[in-house]
Scaffold this active site. Structure first.
Site, PDB file in Angstrom:
ATOM      1  N   LYS A 141       0.815  -1.203   0.000  1.00 11.13           N
ATOM      2  CA  LYS A 141       0.000   0.000   0.000  1.00 11.13           C
ATOM      3  C   LYS A 141       0.858   1.268   0.000  1.00 11.13           C
ATOM      4  O   LYS A 141       0.379   2.343  -0.303  1.00 11.13           O
ATOM      5  CB  LYS A 141      -0.879   0.017   1.272  1.00 11.13           C
ATOM      6  CG  LYS A 141      -1.950  -1.019   1.300  1.00 11.13           C
ATOM      7  CD  LYS A 141      -2.871  -0.803   2.540  1.00 11.13           C
ATOM      8  CE  LYS A 141      -2.272  -1.488   3.727  1.00 11.13           C
ATOM      9  NZ  LYS A 141      -3.174  -1.533   4.914  1.00 11.13           N
ATOM     10  N   GLY A 142       2.125   1.110   0.395  1.00  6.64           N
ATOM     11  CA  GLY A 142       2.978   2.278   0.605  1.00  6.64           C
ATOM     12  C   GLY A 142       3.109   3.205  -0.586  1.00  6.64           C
ATOM     13  O   GLY A 142       3.388   4.395  -0.436  1.00  6.64           O
ATOM     14  N   GLU A 156       7.604   1.906  -6.821  1.00  7.05           N
ATOM     15  CA  GLU A 156       7.733   1.472  -5.430  1.00  7.05           C
ATOM     16  C   GLU A 156       7.940   2.687  -4.540  1.00  7.05           C
ATOM     17  O   GLU A 156       8.473   3.697  -4.986  1.00  7.05           O
ATOM     18  CB  GLU A 156       8.936   0.526  -5.286  1.00  7.05           C
ATOM     19  CG  GLU A 156       8.560  -0.926  -5.055  1.00  7.05           C
ATOM     20  CD  GLU A 156       8.064  -1.239  -3.636  1.00  7.05           C
ATOM     21  OE1 GLU A 156       7.521  -0.347  -2.952  1.00  7.05           O
ATOM     22  OE2 GLU A 156       8.223  -2.389  -3.217  1.00  7.05           O
ATOM     23  N   ASP A 157       7.534   2.545  -3.286  1.00  7.85           N
ATOM     24  CA  ASP A 157       7.774   3.635  -2.347  1.00  7.85           C
ATOM     25  C   ASP A 157       9.239   3.659  -1.913  1.00  7.85           C
ATOM     26  O   ASP A 157       9.884   4.696  -1.918  1.00  7.85           O
ATOM     27  CB  ASP A 157       6.835   3.536  -1.125  1.00  7.85           C
ATOM     28  CG  ASP A 157       6.826   2.145  -0.477  1.00  7.85           C
ATOM     29  OD1 ASP A 157       7.526   1.234  -0.965  1.00  7.85           O
ATOM     30  OD2 ASP A 157       6.104   1.976   0.520  1.00  7.85           O
ATOM     31  N   ASP A 212      14.409  -1.010   0.178  1.00  8.85           N
ATOM     32  CA  ASP A 212      15.069  -1.131   1.474  1.00  8.85           C
ATOM     33  C   ASP A 212      15.968  -2.368   1.460  1.00  8.85           C
ATOM     34  O   ASP A 212      17.026  -2.345   0.833  1.00  8.85           O
ATOM     35  CB  ASP A 212      13.977  -1.177   2.554  1.00  8.85           C
ATOM     36  CG  ASP A 212      14.500  -1.101   3.968  1.00  8.85           C
ATOM     37  OD1 ASP A 212      15.407  -0.292   4.224  1.00  8.85           O
ATOM     38  OD2 ASP A 212      13.998  -1.843   4.829  1.00  8.85           O
ATOM     39  N   LYS A 271      17.373   3.097  -0.019  1.00 11.66           N
ATOM     40  CA  LYS A 271      18.197   3.029   1.193  1.00 11.66           C
ATOM     41  C   LYS A 271      19.255   1.960   0.959  1.00 11.66           C
ATOM     42  O   LYS A 271      19.133   0.847   1.454  1.00 11.66           O
ATOM     43  CB  LYS A 271      17.316   2.576   2.371  1.00 11.66           C
ATOM     44  CG  LYS A 271      16.893   3.666   3.330  1.00 11.66           C
ATOM     45  CD  LYS A 271      16.453   3.078   4.654  1.00 11.66           C
ATOM     46  CE  LYS A 271      14.970   3.026   4.798  1.00 11.66           C
ATOM     47  NZ  LYS A 271      14.524   2.450   6.089  1.00 11.66           N
ATOM     48  N   PHE A 290      14.482   4.915   9.621  1.00  9.79           N
ATOM     49  CA  PHE A 290      13.110   4.512   9.336  1.00  9.79           C
ATOM     50  C   PHE A 290      12.277   5.772   9.107  1.00  9.79           C
ATOM     51  O   PHE A 290      12.213   6.644   9.955  1.00  9.79           O
ATOM     52  CB  PHE A 290      12.533   3.683  10.485  1.00  9.79           C
ATOM     53  CG  PHE A 290      11.240   3.021  10.106  1.00  9.79           C
ATOM     54  CD1 PHE A 290      11.240   1.849   9.372  1.00  9.79           C
ATOM     55  CD2 PHE A 290      10.021   3.584  10.464  1.00  9.79           C
ATOM     56  CE1 PHE A 290      10.045   1.242   8.993  1.00  9.79           C
ATOM     57  CE2 PHE A 290       8.823   2.985  10.096  1.00  9.79           C
ATOM     58  CZ  PHE A 290       8.838   1.818   9.361  1.00  9.79           C
ATOM     59  N   VAL A 291      11.651   5.859   7.941  1.00  3.46           N
ATOM     60  CA  VAL A 291      10.926   7.083   7.576  1.00  3.46           C
ATOM     61  C   VAL A 291       9.427   6.815   7.433  1.00  3.46           C
ATOM     62  O   VAL A 291       9.015   5.686   7.138  1.00  3.46           O
ATOM     63  CB  VAL A 291      11.479   7.689   6.265  1.00  3.46           C
ATOM     64  CG1 VAL A 291      12.870   8.253   6.481  1.00  3.46           C
ATOM     65  CG2 VAL A 291      11.485   6.679   5.122  1.00  3.46           C
ATOM     66  N   ASP A 334       4.364   4.020   6.203  1.00  2.00           N
ATOM     67  CA  ASP A 334       3.723   3.907   7.523  1.00  2.00           C
ATOM     68  C   ASP A 334       4.658   3.372   8.591  1.00  2.00           C
ATOM     69  O   ASP A 334       5.691   2.765   8.295  1.00  2.00           O
ATOM     70  CB  ASP A 334       2.537   2.943   7.422  1.00  2.00           C
ATOM     71  CG  ASP A 334       3.002   1.490   7.265  1.00  2.00           C
ATOM     72  OD1 ASP A 334       3.760   1.212   6.310  1.00  2.00           O
ATOM     73  OD2 ASP A 334       2.640   0.652   8.116  1.00  2.00           O
ATOM     74  N   ARG A 339       0.699   7.479   7.058  1.00  5.33           N
ATOM     75  CA  ARG A 339       0.748   7.428   5.584  1.00  5.33           C
ATOM     76  C   ARG A 339       0.285   8.748   4.953  1.00  5.33           C
ATOM     77  O   ARG A 339       0.699   9.095   3.858  1.00  5.33           O
ATOM     78  CB  ARG A 339      -0.156   6.302   5.057  1.00  5.33           C
ATOM     79  CG  ARG A 339       0.350   4.899   5.339  1.00  5.33           C
ATOM     80  CD  ARG A 339      -0.423   3.903   4.479  1.00  5.33           C
ATOM     81  NE  ARG A 339      -0.311   2.525   4.927  1.00  5.33           N
ATOM     82  CZ  ARG A 339       0.669   1.690   4.586  1.00  5.33           C
ATOM     83  NH1 ARG A 339       1.644   2.105   3.802  1.00  5.33           N
ATOM     84  NH2 ARG A 339       0.679   0.452   5.024  1.00  5.33           N
TER      85      ARG A 339
HETATM   86  P1  IMP Z   1      12.145  -4.162   1.409  1.00  8.53           P
HETATM   87  O1  IMP Z   1      12.849  -4.331   2.715  1.00  8.53           O
HETATM   88  O2  IMP Z   1      13.038  -3.512   0.382  1.00  8.53           O
HETATM   89  O3  IMP Z   1      11.550  -5.432   0.955  1.00  8.53           O
HETATM   90  O4  IMP Z   1      10.965  -3.150   1.688  1.00  8.53           O
HETATM   91  C1  IMP Z   1       9.690  -3.641   1.841  1.00  8.53           C
HETATM   92  C2  IMP Z   1       8.717  -2.634   2.342  1.00  8.53           C
HETATM   93  O5  IMP Z   1       9.078  -2.274   3.658  1.00  8.53           O
HETATM   94  C3  IMP Z   1       8.620  -1.317   1.619  1.00  8.53           C
HETATM   95  O6  IMP Z   1       7.827  -1.388   0.460  1.00  8.53           O
HETATM   96  C4  IMP Z   1       7.963  -0.476   2.705  1.00  8.53           C
HETATM   97  O7  IMP Z   1       6.564  -0.682   2.701  1.00  8.53           O
HETATM   98  C5  IMP Z   1       8.564  -1.030   3.971  1.00  8.53           C
HETATM   99  N1  IMP Z   1       9.653  -0.157   4.455  1.00  8.53           N
HETATM  100  C6  IMP Z   1      10.974  -0.303   4.298  1.00  8.53           C
HETATM  101  N2  IMP Z   1      11.654   0.711   4.871  1.00  8.53           N
HETATM  102  C7  IMP Z   1      10.710   1.515   5.397  1.00  8.53           C
HETATM  103  C8  IMP Z   1      10.761   2.768   6.106  1.00  8.53           C
HETATM  104  O8  IMP Z   1      11.808   3.375   6.372  1.00  8.53           O
HETATM  105  N3  IMP Z   1       9.572   3.283   6.490  1.00  8.53           N
HETATM  106  C9  IMP Z   1       8.378   2.677   6.228  1.00  8.53           C
HETATM  107  N4  IMP Z   1       8.280   1.538   5.553  1.00  8.53           N
HETATM  108  C10 IMP Z   1       9.441   0.958   5.140  1.00  8.53           C
HETATM  109 MG    MG Z   2       5.528  -1.019   0.527  1.00 10.51          MG
END
Ligand code: IMP
Ligand code: MG
Length: 181
Positions: free
Chosen positions: A42-43, A97-98, A101, A129, A152-153, A159, A165
């Site tokens: 949803k991000g 993508e938002d 990470d 990141k 963490f943002v 969220d 959000r």
């Molecule tokens: P991934 O760790 O790259 O798989 O990220 C997966 C999901 O984790 C992202 O799409 C976000 O929804 C969430 N996420 C990762 N880092 C943050 C953050 O700093 N704030 C909020 N959500 C995050």
């Molecule tokens: Mg997400």
């Protein structure tokens, strides 16, 4: 809600300007390609809505919903909760993508979509990141809004336990907030 923010990392104006710039690049890239623009829920919803209005070519919108994060820690296990409704075989696909990470979710999304043989598959992430990337993930985003430090943002779609959000900017939470929920 605003009182829980320690520092604004990216203002509304900074985000808007960057999206306008990316929009010019993506408009050129996808001219005459009739892309399918895939949002990962949803991000991404806030970024998606702003970004697509700056990609000024005919396109199709679709969404995927993966199993999500609990708190600030990724579970690492991914599942498709809701799949695309479009057949993307032979289509030009752009993933929005938002945040990139650990890379678990983008890696999973890319593998999932690749198996359907799109004509092309590119990634545009608002935030990157790189310090958080899990070892072994070599995937790169084709377009990045902002590279940010390892914090963490929240806000602008992102969220913490489903809150924040709807903040119009991206900020870092005060440390004491993590104990509140
Ligand atoms: P991934 O760790 O790259 O798989 O990220 C997966 C999901 O984790 C992202 O799409 C976000 O929804 C969430 N996420 C990762 N880092 C943050 C953050 O700093 N704030 C909020 N959500 C995050
Ligand atoms: Mg997400």
């Amino acid at each position: 809600m605003e009182n829980d923010i320690q520092q604004i990392l990216l203002t509304q104006a900074q985000i808007e300007n960057r999206i306008r710039e990316l929009g010019q690049v993506l408009t050129e890239e996808y001219r005459d390609k009739d892309p399918v623009i895939v949002g990962v829920l949803k991000g991404v919803v806030v970024f998606y809505a702003d970004m697509v209005r700056h990609i000024q070519v005919p396109c199709q919108m679709d969404f995927m919903w993966l199993s999500s994060y609990a708190g600030t820690d990724s579970t690492g296990t991914m599942k498709v909760r809701q799949d695309l409704t479009t057949d993307i075989k032979g289509r030009h696909v752009l993933i929005l993508e938002d945040i990139f990470d650990t890379g678990n979710s983008l890696n999973f999304t890319v593998e999932h979509l690749k198996s359907r043989e799109p004509a092309s598959l590119k990634i545009c992430t608002l935030l990157d990141k790189p310090e958080r990337r899990k070892a072994g993930i070599t995937l790169k985003a084709d377009y990045v809004g902002f590279t940010i430090p390892n914090a963490f943002v929240v806000g602008y779609g992102l969220d913490y336990n489903e809150k924040y959000r709807n903040l119009p900017y991206i900020g870092i939470l005060k440390p004491e907030v993590y104990d509140k929920f």
